[in-house]
Design a protein around this motif. Structure first.
Motif, PDB file in Angstrom:
ATOM      1  N   LEU B  59       0.805  -1.220   0.000  1.00  0.00           N
ATOM      2  CA  LEU B  59       0.000   0.000   0.000  1.00  0.00           C
ATOM      3  C   LEU B  59       0.840   1.272   0.000  1.00  0.00           C
ATOM      4  CD1 LEU B  59      -2.622  -1.059   2.679  1.00  0.00           C
ATOM      5  CD2 LEU B  59      -3.012  -0.880   0.218  1.00  0.00           C
ATOM      6  N   VAL B 132     -14.047   5.235   6.300  1.00  0.00           N
ATOM      7  CA  VAL B 132     -13.663   3.816   6.325  1.00  0.00           C
ATOM      8  C   VAL B 132     -13.180   3.437   7.720  1.00  0.00           C
ATOM      9  CG1 VAL B 132     -11.998   2.114   5.472  1.00  0.00           C
ATOM     10  CG2 VAL B 132     -13.125   3.687   3.868  1.00  0.00           C
ATOM     11  N   LEU B 139     -20.458   3.390   4.566  1.00  0.00           N
ATOM     12  CA  LEU B 139     -19.876   3.715   3.263  1.00  0.00           C
ATOM     13  C   LEU B 139     -20.873   3.383   2.156  1.00  0.00           C
ATOM     14  CD1 LEU B 139     -16.886   4.714   2.953  1.00  0.00           C
ATOM     15  CD2 LEU B 139     -16.438   2.498   1.909  1.00  0.00           C
ATOM     16  N   GLY B 140     -21.044   4.337   1.235  1.00  0.00           N
ATOM     17  CA  GLY B 140     -22.000   4.115   0.154  1.00  0.00           C
ATOM     18  C   GLY B 140     -21.510   4.714  -1.149  1.00  0.00           C
ATOM     19  N   ASP B 141     -22.293   4.530  -2.183  1.00  0.00           N
ATOM     20  CA  ASP B 141     -21.908   5.015  -3.511  1.00  0.00           C
ATOM     21  C   ASP B 141     -21.598   6.508  -3.497  1.00  0.00           C
ATOM     22  OD1 ASP B 141     -22.278   2.476  -4.408  1.00  0.00           O
ATOM     23  OD2 ASP B 141     -24.265   2.841  -5.258  1.00  0.00           O
ATOM     24  N   PHE B 144     -17.935   7.245  -2.928  1.00  0.00           N
ATOM     25  CA  PHE B 144     -17.070   7.046  -4.101  1.00  0.00           C
ATOM     26  C   PHE B 144     -17.283   8.187  -5.100  1.00  0.00           C
ATOM     27  CE2 PHE B 144     -15.215   2.819  -3.472  1.00  0.00           C
ATOM     28  CZ  PHE B 144     -15.950   2.380  -2.375  1.00  0.00           C
ATOM     29  N   ASP B 154     -11.623   4.854  -8.996  1.00  0.00           N
ATOM     30  CA  ASP B 154     -12.036   3.862  -8.014  1.00  0.00           C
ATOM     31  C   ASP B 154     -10.844   3.060  -7.491  1.00  0.00           C
ATOM     32  OD1 ASP B 154     -14.571   4.813  -8.258  1.00  0.00           O
ATOM     33  OD2 ASP B 154     -15.420   3.027  -9.186  1.00  0.00           O
ATOM     34  N   GLU B 155      -9.799   2.929  -8.292  1.00  0.00           N
ATOM     35  CA  GLU B 155      -8.584   2.280  -7.778  1.00  0.00           C
ATOM     36  C   GLU B 155      -7.922   3.155  -6.709  1.00  0.00           C
ATOM     37  OE1 GLU B 155      -7.547  -0.868  -8.316  1.00  0.00           O
ATOM     38  OE2 GLU B 155      -9.404  -1.060  -9.468  1.00  0.00           O
ATOM     39  N   ALA B 157      -9.635   5.033  -4.769  1.00  0.00           N
ATOM     40  CA  ALA B 157     -10.519   4.841  -3.611  1.00  0.00           C
ATOM     41  C   ALA B 157     -10.112   3.584  -2.842  1.00  0.00           C
ATOM     42  CB  ALA B 157     -11.980   4.728  -4.057  1.00  0.00           C
ATOM     43  N   TRP B 158      -9.786   2.525  -3.584  1.00  0.00           N
ATOM     44  CA  TRP B 158      -9.305   1.303  -2.912  1.00  0.00           C
ATOM     45  C   TRP B 158      -8.039   1.620  -2.121  1.00  0.00           C
ATOM     46  CZ3 TRP B 158     -10.603  -4.222  -4.185  1.00  0.00           C
ATOM     47  CH2 TRP B 158      -9.790  -5.126  -3.490  1.00  0.00           C
ATOM     48  N   ASP B 159      -7.108   2.341  -2.756  1.00  0.00           N
ATOM     49  CA  ASP B 159      -5.867   2.678  -2.038  1.00  0.00           C
ATOM     50  C   ASP B 159      -6.155   3.442  -0.749  1.00  0.00           C
ATOM     51  OD1 ASP B 159      -4.230   1.503  -3.967  1.00  0.00           O
ATOM     52  OD2 ASP B 159      -3.907   3.375  -5.064  1.00  0.00           O
ATOM     53  N   GLY B 161      -8.963   3.633   0.993  1.00  0.00           N
ATOM     54  CA  GLY B 161      -9.669   2.811   1.969  1.00  0.00           C
ATOM     55  C   GLY B 161      -8.797   1.718   2.548  1.00  0.00           C
ATOM     56  N   ALA B 162      -7.951   1.139   1.723  1.00  0.00           N
ATOM     57  CA  ALA B 162      -7.109   0.047   2.214  1.00  0.00           C
ATOM     58  C   ALA B 162      -6.036   0.566   3.164  1.00  0.00           C
ATOM     59  CB  ALA B 162      -6.483  -0.705   1.042  1.00  0.00           C
ATOM     60  N   ALA B 165      -7.796   1.011   6.338  1.00  0.00           N
ATOM     61  CA  ALA B 165      -8.088  -0.308   6.924  1.00  0.00           C
ATOM     62  C   ALA B 165      -6.826  -0.927   7.519  1.00  0.00           C
ATOM     63  CB  ALA B 165      -8.680  -1.234   5.859  1.00  0.00           C
TER      64      ALA B 165
END
Lengths: 197, 197, 197, 197, 197, 197
Positions: B59, B132, B139-141, B144, B154-155, B157-159, B161-162, B165
């Motif tokens: 990450l 997160v 968390l909802g649409d 994002f 969105d990638e 967003a994954w970064d 959020g991860a 987390a």
């Protein structure tokens, strides 16, 4: 009716995955009869997938230590319920029912472990896990002492706390990707013969 | 005066560690000039150490993606402050100051990112990360969509959020072992020449 | 680059201020080497300025009493951190580092005084202050007894509680006007020679 | 039956007080017909007494500004109720009933200002005050804009916020000393002729 | 000036009500001198009206048991204040003042029962009631033991808990319909002769 | 192994109960195949039993209105989960699965109705119910308007709110008596043929 969405992110096809990840998934499928959605959802990011399951296995599948596998799953269910993570409650609730050979315990632990049909030492274990999960900053020597009073070693305390910490990550990843529990999990361990399987 | 305790658990000697872990630690020491305590504290459990840093590196050190390294550290500082994790605030605050070449930003972000001297897109990024970390179930649409409005994919967003987390895990491990930040971190990136380095 | 905004409200020029306020500000400037922004921000309202600093001085600068000046600043830092007031954390953190001759203590107390490198009596003092600040309605005889057990008198309890109460006001005034800490505060008391100055 | 305790701390006799404080108290007694306990409780510390009432008067008794005296008292009642401060709710509830010539409004505002029989602009004023009192760190430009939409100036916003901030102090001092409201306050402004006075 | 709205829903005319409900309302009017708004607001739904008051009477008007009528009203006032229900605070505060022959106790209990002028056993009773109302899931054997230590039987515990539970319903019905307390309640039990009536 | 305790209070024998209560229980047993524990636990207090089930039936079994029976049960499950009431989650979750002919919906709604496989109007219904249950004092015209936007009438709003209010009572009674869900409920509506029945 179309299949329900299991992740906000693209779900890779098995044949497109790196060999090690594909093998892992096939092994799980062989054992469970289906592929739990967490595997395909996280496979979208192979490096994270590998680290995630390496951590998971180091805590949940290690041999030895003072916690039974059912007890480790209790920690997952109790802390995931506190975080309102449907995937983890349902999937690990199923595993807990099977390990504990008890069709009621997962729902009990998810709602309120203090009144569940579990042993006092398990309630102490869950009290420690919940504190790590929800109020980690307040953790103090008295919490370790409370575990010792129930026969847990400090290495057991690490196990309990680390499982709670790992599922703090896991719950948030499930929320991030909108992970949907497989329908199969809801019934697992509830029907009379399942616990004996 | 004795050295302060850096972990509730035994801290392994460098020479007793597996080769891969020792190498990693020596490399960090070479670069930073000292060994951050998280390395020796987690080395007590080699399998968890490997998974932890594999996740961390996937990450925080990956090339590419839409987040600068300073932005990733902002996420760590903001969410760790919400969890009151001294180790992560102090250690990653130092790294943030250095990456951002800004001696003020870490303290600002730790207390209230909304009023910090950062860009609107960075505030949007931190709003997502905090959700997160603290209210993942909500968390909802729309969350994002709010990121996309600032140009995040969105990638990304994954970064975001991860990372939130992963530090949910990391903060709790620090609380569990009572991890103490090295004294060196408190001053790093604050003195005039550091920002210019 | 323009100077950052230090208040949402107009900041008076020194020459436009009443004589007593100007003198006070010049005296602070003489001592600190710069004018802390709280002075110019609150000078927008002279009557409130005078009452504010009269209250401040009665608590923070009075001679005698059972609290050292460093201890009074600990109360400010701990309660201001609970209120997420950047100005007070940064400015009084600086003063705390200088009074305590300790570059680490302010950050420790701001994040979690229970795990800070301070004395048990200081933790008891901060527990009382935090209760006044955050849960004043629950204050009871047992809280005064807890202070007495550490050698504090009831007059000390008033000092502790009144400092917490005064900074409940101060934190909210800083939020109201959007008060920005001077850049100088961030580094004060962190560099080796400062504590000895 | 003995007189109830009005403060945890010694209450000075009128004749032992400094002249300025004694005069102030006698003036209040003349006007109200009794001495509100806040005066004698805080007189235990003359320097703090003077600063406290100087601040109080600068906000609550100043001429001009966009807030009526009844509106200022509404702020006191609403924020003190949020802090569960019996003294301030009861004493300032009485003053509010008298200023507003309304025997119901104080209880309504104390429980839930949003459903009280007050004007929309007063609800906006209280929303701002409550945010300063309870969530000051979240205060932003949008809150000032919401006040402007109801005709309040930014100087009015300062008044509203400063009253909320001052009673954050006042509520905590009342909790600290265990201040008891005078029995007289409970009925003031409730009986038919009072509202007409 | 028009009469204030007492419910979001239509309020039936007395003559349109079923005989049993009309009789009940007339009896209350005879006794109190006015019709409390809860009767007309809930009469919009006769079946619910009957069940509501049957439950109410079973708890609040039953003969015998270990709680005085004033104590039952204390439970209503304390728990309704925790739920910010103006109707129940004001109406039952009036009844409490009358039963207790004490013009101060209702406001004291509403703000903070722990510091009210009531007996230690009454504080224990209210602690149990507040736990049922606000944290029912945490109720345990220790809470029943705490009541027994003050001479309460387990049947008394049921009474205390059931009153708290019933007003959890009642408070929410009042919020749902926007129930307005009759003006008469605000003054009842406050004027000198009322307590003697 | 002894039978588990189903209530902290004595459970009456069927033959000792008043005729109307015995008949009601026998009718339920006839229909369900077992006696749900809520009936025997509450039969300890016949007058409260009668009022409780009269209220229950008026809301849950009435003909007409804009809510299906499955929707009413959704309200029970969602609000009972928010209150952590095991009895109500498990018993009404079973009924919900049967009415909805859906083995997944109860667990989904219990954990997070916003992400459940239900219709937007049902999410709006549950948002209203949750607000009544948890933040009733904040209920305002905008909440009724949000229901109307989904086709609900104000009478439907009463139904939704009253069910939430009634189970606020019911959850607390279950906590008070330590009510245990019958084992039968856990599996009801989960096995393949049930949804098709």
């Amino acid at each position: 009716m179309t299949a329900p969405v299991i992740s906000r992110y693209p779900v890779p096809r098995l044949e497109d995955l790196p060999e090690d990840i594909r093998s892992r998934i096939l092994a799980v499928q062989e054992k469970a009869g289906f592929v739990p959605n967490v595997f395909v959802a996280l496979a979208h990011r192979p490096a994270e997938f590998r680290a995630f399951f390496a951590f998971h296995d180091a805590l949940m599948e290690k041999e030895g230590g003072g916690l039974t596998k059912a007890e480790r799953e209790m920690i997952v269910v109790a802390t995931s319920a506190a975080n309102d993570c449907l995937y983890c409650i349902v999937a690990h609730g199923a595993i807990l029912r099977i390990y504990a050979k008890n069709p009621l315990v997962a729902d009990q632990v998810a709602v309120n472990y203090r009144h569940a049909d579990i042993m006092p030492r398990q309630k102490a274990m869950l009290a420690f896990a919940m504190k790590v999960s929800l109020h980690g900053k307040d953790l103090g020597d008295e919490d370790f002492a409370a575990l010792r009073a129930h026969g847990f070693t400090d290495e057991d305390a690490w196990d309990i706390g680390a499982i709670a910490a790992f599922f703090a990550l896991s719950n948030r990843m499930a929320h991030l990707v909108g992970m949907r529990p497989n329908d199969e999990f809801f019934l697992m361990g509830r029907v009379p013969k399942a616990p004996r399987a």
